[in-house]
Scaffold this active site. Structure first.
Site, PDB file in Angstrom:
ATOM      1  N   ASP A 247       0.009   0.129  12.077  1.00 41.71           N
ATOM      2  CA  ASP A 247      -0.450   0.476  10.730  1.00 41.71           C
ATOM      3  C   ASP A 247      -0.995  -0.743   9.991  1.00 41.71           C
ATOM      4  O   ASP A 247      -0.785  -1.879  10.403  1.00 41.71           O
ATOM      5  CB  ASP A 247       0.724   1.040   9.915  1.00 41.71           C
ATOM      6  CG  ASP A 247       0.947   2.509  10.220  1.00 41.71           C
ATOM      7  OD1 ASP A 247       0.078   3.116  10.865  1.00 41.71           O
ATOM      8  OD2 ASP A 247       1.991   3.031   9.799  1.00 41.71           O
TER       9      ASP A 247
ATOM     10  N   LYS B 266      -5.523   2.266   7.319  1.00 43.00           N
ATOM     11  CA  LYS B 266      -6.675   2.281   6.427  1.00 43.00           C
ATOM     12  C   LYS B 266      -7.169   0.852   6.311  1.00 43.00           C
ATOM     13  O   LYS B 266      -6.400  -0.040   6.054  1.00 43.00           O
ATOM     14  CB  LYS B 266      -6.190   2.733   5.053  1.00 43.00           C
ATOM     15  CG  LYS B 266      -7.043   3.788   4.420  1.00 43.00           C
ATOM     16  CD  LYS B 266      -6.501   4.119   3.061  1.00 43.00           C
ATOM     17  CE  LYS B 266      -5.497   5.247   3.160  1.00 43.00           C
ATOM     18  NZ  LYS B 266      -5.056   5.735   1.859  1.00 43.00           N
TER      19      LYS B 266
ATOM     20  N   MET C 249       4.869   1.795  -3.208  1.00 42.97           N
ATOM     21  CA  MET C 249       3.517   2.266  -3.536  1.00 42.97           C
ATOM     22  C   MET C 249       3.339   2.340  -5.055  1.00 42.97           C
ATOM     23  O   MET C 249       2.960   3.370  -5.613  1.00 42.97           O
ATOM     24  CB  MET C 249       3.256   3.622  -2.869  1.00 42.97           C
ATOM     25  CG  MET C 249       3.232   3.496  -1.347  1.00 42.97           C
ATOM     26  SD  MET C 249       2.988   5.032  -0.480  1.00 42.97           S
ATOM     27  CE  MET C 249       4.660   5.387   0.040  1.00 42.97           C
TER      28      MET C 249
HETATM   29  N1  SAH Z   1       8.045   1.972   5.777  1.00 42.08           N
HETATM   30  C1  SAH Z   1       7.759   0.931   4.820  1.00 42.08           C
HETATM   31  C2  SAH Z   1       7.157   1.478   3.544  1.00 42.08           C
HETATM   32  C3  SAH Z   1       5.799   2.116   3.746  1.00 42.08           C
HETATM   33  S1  SAH Z   1       5.121   2.672   2.244  1.00 42.08           S
HETATM   34  C4  SAH Z   1       9.032   0.142   4.530  1.00 42.08           C
HETATM   35  O1  SAH Z   1      10.123   0.570   4.906  1.00 42.08           O
HETATM   36  O2  SAH Z   1       8.930  -0.937   3.923  1.00 42.08           O
HETATM   37  C5  SAH Z   1       4.071   1.330   1.809  1.00 42.08           C
HETATM   38  C6  SAH Z   1       4.625   0.605   0.613  1.00 42.08           C
HETATM   39  O3  SAH Z   1       5.689  -0.247   1.007  1.00 42.08           O
HETATM   40  C7  SAH Z   1       3.650  -0.309  -0.076  1.00 42.08           C
HETATM   41  O4  SAH Z   1       2.802   0.391  -0.959  1.00 42.08           O
HETATM   42  C8  SAH Z   1       4.581  -1.229  -0.811  1.00 42.08           C
HETATM   43  O5  SAH Z   1       5.107  -0.600  -1.958  1.00 42.08           O
HETATM   44  C9  SAH Z   1       5.714  -1.366   0.175  1.00 42.08           C
HETATM   45  N2  SAH Z   1       5.559  -2.574   1.005  1.00 42.08           N
HETATM   46  C10 SAH Z   1       5.522  -2.637   2.338  1.00 42.08           C
HETATM   47  N3  SAH Z   1       5.409  -3.919   2.753  1.00 42.08           N
HETATM   48  C11 SAH Z   1       5.396  -4.672   1.635  1.00 42.08           C
HETATM   49  C12 SAH Z   1       5.305  -6.063   1.379  1.00 42.08           C
HETATM   50  N4  SAH Z   1       5.225  -6.957   2.365  1.00 42.08           N
HETATM   51  N5  SAH Z   1       5.325  -6.475   0.095  1.00 42.08           N
HETATM   52  C13 SAH Z   1       5.437  -5.606  -0.923  1.00 42.08           C
HETATM   53  N6  SAH Z   1       5.505  -4.285  -0.746  1.00 42.08           N
HETATM   54  C14 SAH Z   1       5.494  -3.817   0.518  1.00 42.08           C
END
Ligand code: SAH
Length: 273
Positions: free
Chosen positions: A46, A68, A183
């Site tokens: 992803d 994306k 998000m």
């Molecule tokens: N499965 C992922 C979340 C996916 S949804 C998890 O457990 O972390 C995607 C969202 O995750 C982004 O919009 C953001 O809010 C958050 N996110 C993921 N990686 C991030 C990062 N390195 N820094 C800040 N937010 C992050």
């Protein structure tokens, strides 16, 4: 990459391993994720899985992007699930690699159900979710005995990209002193309005953490009634987490020199490198 002699599982042909890669820093990969990268024939990854992590794959592994990027629409969820099934049926060892944890706002459950339906054997490898590991890197503890014994994780948009309407904002605000919102950027103004309307005071500490755990990490410390304007001024961008609650204040109290130098309540936002 060498793994200690831990008797790690063998990746069998025709299997899909659905793994979390953590929030970005390759050091936050689990040993199981590294073991998977060591053996996979194909990695379907992803947008949130960076090059530093993909470099851990063994040579000759096929890397397929399923997110994306560059304004192109993402593959439809159904297409991704079909691709996983197709590759597994070709006898490939298929690693489906997602940011954070695959079962936290990551559609991992949908993919697992599709694999199950197609009769493809699979394994789930959890990862460190951004809301946990990412905030820790930003110096924001999720709990602290003096402030909260409960945390709520929620998403700023649902499958159709809108702020989820199924949430009981008033109940959440009443019940949970700390809210971590994934998000958060797309509808930041709406989210903040919902929280205020639900009864959260404007001076409640709030922070945005962008690109957590990566060298480009940025932290904006503010308060609920100012964070939209501060985020705009600082040009905060996804991926970012919004955290609201007293624990945000501990970030400065920790006095970590690398962070403290770059943070000012309510205004500044710089790289925390
Ligand atoms: N499965 C992922 C979340 C996916 S949804 C998890 O457990 O972390 C995607 C969202 O995750 C982004 O919009 C953001 O809010 C958050 N996110 C993921 N990686 C991030 C990062 N390195 N820094 C800040 N937010 C992050």
């Amino acid at each position: 990459m060498q793994l200690p002699a831990l008797d790690m599982p063998v990746f069998q042909p025709g299997w899909v391993w659905l793994a979390g890669a953590g929030p970005g820093d390759p050091g936050l990969l689990t040993l199981h994720a590294v073991n998977a990268l060591n053996q996979a024939d194909v990695v379907i990854y992803d947008a949130l899985v960076g090059d530093g992590i993909l470099r851990c794959a063994r040579a000759n592994t096929v890397l397929e992007y399923a997110g994306k990027r560059g304004g192109k629409p993402s593959l439809k969820q159904r297409d991704i699930s079909e691709r996983l099934v197709e590759l597994a049926r070709q006898g490939k060892r298929v690693l489906r690699l997602k940011g954070g944890d695959p079962f936290v706002f990551g559609r991992g459950a949908e993919e697992a159900l599709s694999l199950r339906e197609a009769g493809i054997p699979f394994r789930i490898i959890p990862g460190i979710s951004a809301g946990i590991g990412g905030l820790a890197y930003a110096g924001i503890p999720l709990t602290h005995r003096d402030t909260n014994s409960c945390v709520t994780f929620l998403t700023g948009h649902n499958a159709s990209g809108e702020v989820p309407d199924s949430l009981d904002w008033a109940a959440m605000v009443r019940a949970s002193p700390v809210l971590v919102i994934y998000m958060a950027m797309k509808h930041l103004d709406i989210l903040v309005a919902k929280l205020s309307h639900a009864g959260l005071a404007g001076e409640r500490p709030a922070a945005l953490v962008q690109n957590a755990t990566l060298p480009e990490m940025r932290i904006l410390v503010s308060r609920l009634d100012r964070i939209v304007a501060d985020a705009e001024a600082a040009q905060m961008a996804p991926p970012a987490l919004l955290v609201v609650g007293e624990v945000v204040d501990l970030q400065a109290a920790f006095g970590r020199s690398d962070l403290q130098a770059t943070l000012t309540m309510g205004a500044a936002c710089q790289a925390a490198s």
